[in-house]
Write an enzyme that holds these catalytic residues in place. Structure first.
Site: not given
Length: 399
Positions: A95, A137, A206-207, A274-275, A279, A391-392
């Site tokens: 930060y 966090e 990437r997630q 799609g994908v 989840p 997504f993203g």
């Protein structure tokens, strides 16, 4: 602590942020990566190419400026960003670097309009925001390590199985290399996977959504191959498909994410494109394992049967459990009476979808989510009962 005058100065920049927010954030990222190139290993450089990250940050900065009097109203957004940050191993020291370059970018983009008082106000605002974010966090990190099998940062996992689910999607079964247990998670959450990309000489995270219910032994992610893509996002997915073999090690962060299955007493409708079903598969499997008998409707759209992952599993679940029904939409006509032709159209099944005391989970591309969210709200569905995962970096502001 920000003064009243400083808050007024920050609010006065709202019109500028609305007009030139992406210009500001683009300059900020360019500046930061020039001075601190090591951060390229943390940030998704694919989202730098397509401007998603710049746009998402501009929206976040604008929202913060608009609510500078009461940042608490942004807590859902702060949690979502904090979840992503913990999955990327973002720490308080990051930060400080971001703040230095953000204030410098404001000065350089605004020029003479960036008076010393304005820069002081934004410095105080950023310190306040960084304190809120890093504090949240820290709580998330503590919660991770408190779990059995929990950890923070990156942990090596073995790819013990690769299972092809369709012509485009492959599942990866990940077991901890240290042989220890894996932390529990809430269905709907994701993992970050980190690989080295020789094409751009960078580590890149990437997630990927967890696509199976929690089991204490392994995690499963299901990844779409991006055919012909030279985009960094596609490079990670394709590297998993083409280069990662059973027995290989990959770095994985602990499960994170705020798009999660709620404690259910309501009937449930899952809507995926799609994908985007990954989840939701985890959520559905978890509901089945819990013994829930609430009505569940599964709605999924994709191009055709060849790219439709998990179709046999879904067919098995709907056959075995009378309270689960599914509606499929294929873009390309299949000649199958059980499948609708065309994009997902909730109007065709409105009597089934729009029911009282129902919770909705939508996952897929932004345009897919926006379309179905609008349909549901126009039908009178309570916004609080609609849960979304884009997504993203987030580009939607719907709830």
């Amino acid at each position: 602590m920000m003064t009243t005058a400083q808050k007024e100065l920050v609010k006065a920049t709202v019109p500028v942020l609305k007009e030139a927010g992406v210009i500001l954030t683009s300059h900020f990222y360019k500046r930061m990566f020039s001075h601190n190139p090591e951060l390229k290993h943390i940030f998704n450089m694919g989202n730098q190419q397509n401007n998603k990250q710049q746009t998402a940050l501009a929206m976040a900065v604008l929202a913060y400026a608009e609510h500078i009097e009461n940042p608490a109203v942004l807590l859902p957004v702060i949690d979502s960003i904090g979840q992503k940050h913990t999955s990327l191993d973002i720490r308080p020291e990051h930060y400080q670097i971001v703040g230095k370059h953000l204030i410098a970018a404001i000065s350089e983009v605004l020029g003479e309009a960036a008076t010393p008082d304005l820069l002081d106000a934004w410095t105080a605002a950023y310190i306040q925001l960084a304190g809120i974010m890093s504090g949240h966090e820290s709580t998330l990190y503590q919660a991770q390590t408190a779990k059995q099998g929990g950890w923070t940062g990156w942990r090596p996992f073995i790819v013990k199985q690769k299972v092809q689910e369709s012509t485009e999607i492959t599942s990866f079964y990940l077991y901890p290399a240290d042989g220890g247990p894996v932390a529990d998670f809430t269905p709907g959450q994701y993992l970050s996977v980190r690989l080295f990309l020789p094409e751009i000489n960078l580590l890149q995270p990437r997630q990927y959504s967890l696509s199976a219910a929690p089991n204490g032994k392994y995690y499963r992610i299901s990844v779409k191959k991006e055919r012909g893509s030279q985009h960094p996002d596609g490079m990670i997915s394709n590297r998993l498909h083409d280069f990662i073999k059973e027995g290989d090690l990959i770095d994985v962060s602990a499960p994170a994410g705020s798009f999660v299955l709620q404690p259910e007493s309501k009937q449930v409708v899952f809507i995926s494109g799609g994908v985007g079903q990954t989840p939701l598969i985890s959520m559905l499997e978890s509901l089945i394992q819990s013994g829930s008998q609430q009505p569940i409707t599964w709605i999924h759209g994709c191009r055709n049967r060849e790219v439709h992952a998990f179709q046999q599993q879904l067919q098995q679940w709907t056959t075995q459990h009378e309270h689960i029904s599914q509606h499929l939409f294929y873009d390309q006509h299949e000649g199958d009476a059980a499948v609708n032709t065309g994009y997902v159209d909730l109007e065709k099944i409105a009597d089934t979808v729009v029911q009282p005391d129902t919770r909705y989970y939508i996952c897929g591309p932004a345009v897919f989510i926006r379309k179905h969210y609008q349909f549901l709200t126009e039908k009178g569905v309570n916004r609080a009962d609609i849960h979304l995962e884009e997504f993203g970096p987030a580009s939607l502001q719907l709830n």
